[in-house]
Design an enzyme around this catalytic site. Structure first.
Site, PDB file in Angstrom:
ATOM      1  N   ILE A 132       1.254  -1.060   0.242  1.00 33.40           N
ATOM      2  CA  ILE A 132      -0.062  -0.261  -0.200  1.00 33.40           C
ATOM      3  C   ILE A 132       0.771   1.509   0.198  1.00 33.40           C
ATOM      4  O   ILE A 132       2.121   1.446   0.800  1.00 33.40           O
ATOM      5  CB  ILE A 132      -0.394   0.017   1.368  1.00 33.40           C
ATOM      6  CG1 ILE A 132      -1.958  -1.259   1.738  1.00 33.40           C
ATOM      7  CG2 ILE A 132      -1.836   1.231   1.033  1.00 33.40           C
ATOM      8  CD1 ILE A 132      -2.614  -1.520   2.205  1.00 33.40           C
ATOM      9  N   PRO A 133       1.165   1.559  -0.555  1.00 33.65           N
ATOM     10  CA  PRO A 133       2.426   2.748  -1.213  1.00 33.65           C
ATOM     11  C   PRO A 133       2.093   4.021  -0.600  1.00 33.65           C
ATOM     12  O   PRO A 133       1.727   4.972  -1.502  1.00 33.65           O
ATOM     13  CB  PRO A 133       2.732   2.397  -3.435  1.00 33.65           C
ATOM     14  CG  PRO A 133       1.025   2.061  -3.463  1.00 33.65           C
ATOM     15  CD  PRO A 133       0.401   1.345  -2.166  1.00 33.65           C
ATOM     16  N   CYS A 134       2.022   4.228   0.243  1.00 30.66           N
ATOM     17  CA  CYS A 134       1.903   5.472   1.188  1.00 30.66           C
ATOM     18  C   CYS A 134       3.678   6.641   0.709  1.00 30.66           C
ATOM     19  O   CYS A 134       3.106   7.272   0.936  1.00 30.66           O
ATOM     20  CB  CYS A 134       1.460   5.376   2.685  1.00 30.66           C
ATOM     21  SG  CYS A 134       3.143   4.825   3.390  1.00 30.66           S
ATOM     22  N   HIS A 135       4.506   6.164   0.281  1.00 30.26           N
ATOM     23  CA  HIS A 135       5.210   6.499   0.099  1.00 30.26           C
ATOM     24  C   HIS A 135       5.579   6.827  -0.733  1.00 30.26           C
ATOM     25  O   HIS A 135       6.524   8.124  -1.696  1.00 30.26           O
ATOM     26  CB  HIS A 135       6.813   5.404  -0.037  1.00 30.26           C
ATOM     27  CG  HIS A 135       6.887   4.132  -1.057  1.00 30.26           C
ATOM     28  ND1 HIS A 135       6.228   3.526  -1.222  1.00 30.26           N
ATOM     29  CD2 HIS A 135       7.070   4.861  -2.763  1.00 30.26           C
ATOM     30  CE1 HIS A 135       6.195   2.841  -2.224  1.00 30.26           C
ATOM     31  NE2 HIS A 135       6.627   3.111  -3.033  1.00 30.26           N
ATOM     32  N   ARG A 136       4.860   6.880  -1.915  1.00 36.73           N
ATOM     33  CA  ARG A 136       4.344   8.471  -3.051  1.00 36.73           C
ATOM     34  C   ARG A 136       3.693   9.506  -2.374  1.00 36.73           C
ATOM     35  O   ARG A 136       2.796   9.927  -4.269  1.00 36.73           O
ATOM     36  CB  ARG A 136       3.575   6.902  -4.452  1.00 36.73           C
ATOM     37  CG  ARG A 136       4.364   5.802  -4.822  1.00 36.73           C
ATOM     38  CD  ARG A 136       3.335   4.903  -5.718  1.00 36.73           C
ATOM     39  NE  ARG A 136       4.244   3.894  -5.958  1.00 36.73           N
ATOM     40  CZ  ARG A 136       3.969   2.441  -6.210  1.00 36.73           C
ATOM     41  NH1 ARG A 136       2.478   2.076  -6.201  1.00 36.73           N
ATOM     42  NH2 ARG A 136       4.815   1.225  -6.312  1.00 36.73           N
TER      43      ARG A 136
END
Length: 165
Positions: A132-136
Site C-alpha cells: 500500500i504505497p504511502c511512500h508515493r
C-alpha cells in the site's frame, strides 16, 4: 496470528498475518508499529509470507510488480481504509499529493472540503508499507514530507521506482 521477517536493503521488515491475509508489513523501527511479536507465532512458511517475500525481492531489484489486494487485511478505521484504497491505485513510479487525496475524498463524499491533515494522519498509519504505497504521497509542490519508516526510506523507495534520481 503469525509473523515473519524480511531483510530488505533498507532494513529489517516484519509482516503479520492471520494465516491467509497480510495485515501488517512494516520496517522494524517504523513509527506507529507497536505489535508485540512475542505474542505472535513465527511461521516463515505461510503461503502469504512467501508471496510477500517474492514481491519484495522483485520490488527491491527494481522490477515493477503488483500484489493482489484481495490478500490484504489492514486494520484501521473506515476513513483510513478509504484513504488506503486510494493509495492502492497509485501506479508504480507515480506520485500524488495529500491535497489530491483530500480533494478526491471530499468529492466522493459530496463535501466541499476535506482536511489534508486528516488524510496525512491516515496515510501515516498505513500498516502495510510498500504494497500500500504511502511512500508515493508527497506534500505541496512535490515536497518530500512524512513517512512512518523514515524520510530516508521514502527517498530510497522513490529512487527504486525512478521518481527521484
Amino acid at each position: 496470528m503469525y509473523y515473519s521477517n524480511f531483510s530488505s536493503p533498507l532494513g529489517e521488515m516484519y509482516m503479520i498475518s492471520d494465516g491467509e491475509k497480510l495485515s501488517t508489513l512494516v520496517f522494524a523501527e517504523q513509527r506507529y508499529f507497536n505489535d508485540d511479536l512475542n505474542k505472535l507465532k513465527r511461521n516463515d512458511n505461510l503461503k502469504i509470507f512467501k508471496k510477500v517475500k517474492a514481491f519484495l525481492n522483485d520490488y527491491f531489484t527494481g522490477k515493477e510488480c503488483h500484489f493482489d489486494s484481495n490478500l490484504l487485511a489492514p486494520q484501521g478505521t473506515n476513513f483510513q481504509k478509504e484513504v488506503w484504497d486510494i493509495l492502492l491505485k497509485i501506479e508504480y513510479g507515480q506520485t500524488i499529493t495529500y491535497k489530491d487525496i483530500a480533494v478526491r475524498l471530499a468529492k466522493s463524499r459530496g463535501l466541499q472540503h476535506m482536511a489534508c491533515q486528516a488524510v496525512g494522519n491516515a496515510v501515516g498509519h498505513n500498516p502495510i508499507a510498500i504494497i500500500i504505497p504511502c511512500h508515493r504521497v508527497l506534500g505541496q509542490k512535490g515536497k518530500l514530507v512524512g513517512y512512518a519508516g523514515g524520510i530516508d526510506k521514502k527517498i530510497a523507495l522513490l529512487k527504486i521506482e525512478g521518481v527521484l534520481n
